[in-house]
Design a protein around this motif. Sequence first.
Motif, PDB file in Angstrom:
ATOM      1  N   GLY A 103       0.826  -1.196   0.000  1.00  0.00           N
ATOM      2  CA  GLY A 103       0.000   0.000   0.000  1.00  0.00           C
ATOM      3  C   GLY A 103       0.861   1.247   0.000  1.00  0.00           C
ATOM      4  N   GLY A 104       0.379   2.284   0.662  1.00  0.00           N
ATOM      5  CA  GLY A 104       1.088   3.558   0.686  1.00  0.00           C
ATOM      6  C   GLY A 104       2.284   3.560   1.623  1.00  0.00           C
ATOM      7  N   ARG A 105       3.007   4.670   1.604  1.00  0.00           N
ATOM      8  CA  ARG A 105       4.227   4.830   2.408  1.00  0.00           C
ATOM      9  C   ARG A 105       3.866   5.011   3.878  1.00  0.00           C
ATOM     10  N   ASN A 106       4.516   4.239   4.740  1.00  0.00           N
ATOM     11  CA  ASN A 106       4.367   4.373   6.185  1.00  0.00           C
ATOM     12  C   ASN A 106       5.348   5.460   6.644  1.00  0.00           C
ATOM     13  N   PRO A 107       4.956   6.351   7.542  1.00  0.00           N
ATOM     14  CA  PRO A 107       5.880   7.426   7.952  1.00  0.00           C
ATOM     15  C   PRO A 107       6.995   6.965   8.882  1.00  0.00           C
ATOM     16  N   ILE A 108       7.847   6.075   8.369  1.00  0.00           N
ATOM     17  CA  ILE A 108       9.097   5.687   9.031  1.00  0.00           C
ATOM     18  C   ILE A 108      10.187   5.990   8.017  1.00  0.00           C
ATOM     19  N   PHE A 109      11.034   6.986   8.311  1.00  0.00           N
ATOM     20  CA  PHE A 109      11.937   7.551   7.313  1.00  0.00           C
ATOM     21  C   PHE A 109      13.397   7.497   7.755  1.00  0.00           C
ATOM     22  N   ILE A 144      32.405  -0.521   6.946  1.00  0.00           N
ATOM     23  CA  ILE A 144      31.164  -1.014   6.313  1.00  0.00           C
ATOM     24  C   ILE A 144      30.422   0.107   5.575  1.00  0.00           C
ATOM     25  N   HIS A 145      31.164   0.852   4.754  1.00  0.00           N
ATOM     26  CA  HIS A 145      30.582   1.983   4.028  1.00  0.00           C
ATOM     27  C   HIS A 145      29.480   1.557   3.068  1.00  0.00           C
ATOM     28  N   GLY A 146      29.562   0.328   2.558  1.00  0.00           N
ATOM     29  CA  GLY A 146      28.568  -0.121   1.592  1.00  0.00           C
ATOM     30  C   GLY A 146      27.228  -0.461   2.200  1.00  0.00           C
ATOM     31  N   ASN A 147      27.147  -0.483   3.518  1.00  0.00           N
ATOM     32  CA  ASN A 147      25.867  -0.741   4.170  1.00  0.00           C
ATOM     33  C   ASN A 147      25.324   0.549   4.759  1.00  0.00           C
ATOM     34  N   ALA A 148      24.048   0.777   4.568  1.00  0.00           N
ATOM     35  CA  ALA A 148      23.411   2.011   5.031  1.00  0.00           C
ATOM     36  C   ALA A 148      23.115   1.925   6.524  1.00  0.00           C
ATOM     37  N   THR A 149      23.904   2.627   7.323  1.00  0.00           N
ATOM     38  CA  THR A 149      23.651   2.721   8.761  1.00  0.00           C
ATOM     39  C   THR A 149      22.795   3.963   8.977  1.00  0.00           C
ATOM     40  N   ALA A 150      21.505   3.741   9.206  1.00  0.00           N
ATOM     41  CA  ALA A 150      20.517   4.809   9.081  1.00  0.00           C
ATOM     42  C   ALA A 150      20.073   5.393  10.419  1.00  0.00           C
ATOM     43  N   GLN A 151      19.816   6.684  10.389  1.00  0.00           N
ATOM     44  CA  GLN A 151      19.077   7.351  11.460  1.00  0.00           C
ATOM     45  C   GLN A 151      17.603   7.308  11.050  1.00  0.00           C
ATOM     46  N   ILE A 152      16.791   6.643  11.862  1.00  0.00           N
ATOM     47  CA  ILE A 152      15.392   6.404  11.516  1.00  0.00           C
ATOM     48  C   ILE A 152      14.477   7.259  12.384  1.00  0.00           C
ATOM     49  N   VAL A 153      13.542   7.934  11.727  1.00  0.00           N
ATOM     50  CA  VAL A 153      12.542   8.737  12.423  1.00  0.00           C
ATOM     51  C   VAL A 153      11.162   8.143  12.163  1.00  0.00           C
ATOM     52  N   LEU A 154      10.397   7.933  13.237  1.00  0.00           N
ATOM     53  CA  LEU A 154       9.024   7.437  13.118  1.00  0.00           C
ATOM     54  C   LEU A 154       8.075   8.562  13.504  1.00  0.00           C
ATOM     55  N   GLU A 155       7.197   8.927  12.598  1.00  0.00           N
ATOM     56  CA  GLU A 155       6.286  10.050  12.811  1.00  0.00           C
ATOM     57  C   GLU A 155       4.841   9.556  12.796  1.00  0.00           C
ATOM     58  N   GLY A 156       4.489   8.811  13.830  1.00  0.00           N
ATOM     59  CA  GLY A 156       3.157   8.219  13.867  1.00  0.00           C
ATOM     60  C   GLY A 156       3.015   7.076  12.889  1.00  0.00           C
ATOM     61  N   ALA A 157       4.102   6.306  12.720  1.00  0.00           N
ATOM     62  CA  ALA A 157       4.080   5.173  11.796  1.00  0.00           C
ATOM     63  C   ALA A 157       3.183   4.066  12.345  1.00  0.00           C
ATOM     64  N   THR A 158       2.486   3.387  11.460  1.00  0.00           N
ATOM     65  CA  THR A 158       1.577   2.321  11.860  1.00  0.00           C
ATOM     66  C   THR A 158       2.345   1.025  12.073  1.00  0.00           C
ATOM     67  N   GLY A 159       2.102   0.401  13.224  1.00  0.00           N
ATOM     68  CA  GLY A 159       2.746  -0.870  13.534  1.00  0.00           C
ATOM     69  C   GLY A 159       1.779  -1.839  14.157  1.00  0.00           C
TER      70      GLY A 159
END
Length: 596
Positions: A246-252, A262-277
């Motif tokens: 479906g649509g995009r969940n607000p987890i960015f 390990i530069h080839g792996n994305a070590t991400a800062q994740i923000v959840l803005e009322g994401a559905t879980g």
Amino acid sequence: MPQYTPPMRDMQFVMHELLNVVDELKMLPGHEDIDADTINAVLEEGGKFAAEVIAPINLSGDAEGCTLDKATHEVKAPKGFKEAYKQYVEGGWPALSCDPTYGGQGLPHTVNQFFYEMLNSANQAWTMYPGLSHGAYEALHAHGTPEQKALYLPKLTSGEWTGTMCLTEPHCGTDLGLLRTKAEPQPDGTYKITGAKIFISAGEHDLADNIVHLVLARLPDAPAGSKGISLFIVPKFHVNADGSLGGRNPIFCAGLEHKMGIHGNATAQIVLEGATGTMVGEPNKGLAAMFVMMNAARLGVGNQSLGLTEVAYQNAVAYAKDRLQMRALSGPKAPDKAADPIIVHPDVRKMLLTARAFAEGGRMLQGYTVLQLDKALKSDDEDERKEADAEVALLTPIIKAFITDNGWLATSHCLQVYGGHGFIHEWGMEQFVRDARINMIYEGTNTIQSLDLLGRKVLANNGATLKKFGKKIAAFIEEEGTNEAMQEFVNPLADLGDKVNKLTQEIGMKAFGNPDEVGAAAVDYLRVVGHMCFAYFFAQAAKIALAKKDSGDPFYTAKLATARFYFAKLLPETATLIRTCRAGLKPLMEMDEALF
């Protein structure tokens, strides 16, 4: 560019001569038809994928890194990563050890673990994208509802979707009791999740159609500390009842970490803005479900460093045979050349043999432990399941900490063999060192693993599980006690076993007076027990090699030489470690904090 050749001969030795995996696995429901030819064929093909598809993009992936589009929050993996992942999925590799109920091939975890060693040797950063999915799969397989399993496991099994574990927050790492991410219940039974996570490996990328995030968060009425943590499935894209997206969940992804390795792996800062879980398991009991994934990850991280140790060793040996520098102190060994190859020099050999011994010891310990994991998951004998599960719990922190510490030492030694060239990116060695260093930190630092081993796995049950493992070692020593050819191996092993028993009792008694004594001894204690494990397996390997040393196969000659090197040059480290354990807490705490 570094090269990689899958160590199939040694893998087959560990599986079929040391561990007899086929006979062991045939006793487990679902693996009755397993045979050596099938295992070997699968791993040979897996080795080709590792060496021919992902190894060639390791160096370039490290140089390029991942790219974040801040406007869309999308991350692009390095050139070639997406195409390699497509080949991986098309080859059916994600499904290797997964449940056939969800489209898996149902092969033993033992086989998958050897396959992943090769992937880690070839390209650790790339391997982390599918590797974390296995942990998410295991957590949902163990704790998901039937509906969650039906919705998510087939896609994780096929590799069409990947998974992550979202634990760490900016203000808390290992101490998850401090996390602040909130989950608000909704009328439809879902939850709106708000918060921030950091250091999320493979947290955002363009390799798969969807990313299944497993997120730890707190309910509004949750008790404080780790007893108030719940676990939630939060997909990147909403999943419809029929499995379509479906649509995009607000987890960015709000940012990518600029890392040492390990530069080839994305070590991400994740923000959840009322994401559905949706909740996994029971409210406030999320850690129990997440620990399934965390323990799988800890075994996986040990395997990462094993892979790096092997590939660093291979390249350092090739360089040492080719590089001409100086003459041997005892006279020219290559008189037809301007200088001798550096492999003739004793200290170069010491560095190479250290890496080789750490690779071979790690492979034996990993193989044994994952074989026990297969028993814990599959055996129809409850006692066998419980005993195997307890042994896996005991050995997991050792694998994570001892093998990653060894990986750091081994890759550093192999870089040293290259001299100045080791510092140059194009040779690949400095990347192995940088990548190896993270493995000592994430999935619970090695100090945390040491505290887990000594505090929870040993002292908490008065050493019962360690004693059971010790009985296996004692039985082997008793069996070989009259074999003159084995004395150089069994005598040091027996001596170390006695010293571990005494050391454990001594630390336990001190801890009654002051629990901080555990923290003072734990790191050195784990390393002592790690060496005991390696010595046990090297002694068994030596027994096999001694029986076949006249077969004409140089493999056994080399195995025996490596075992002798380990016992002569590496195992004696335990004497120092035992002394530092016994030095206790006082030298660490007597200085006033103001004087630091």
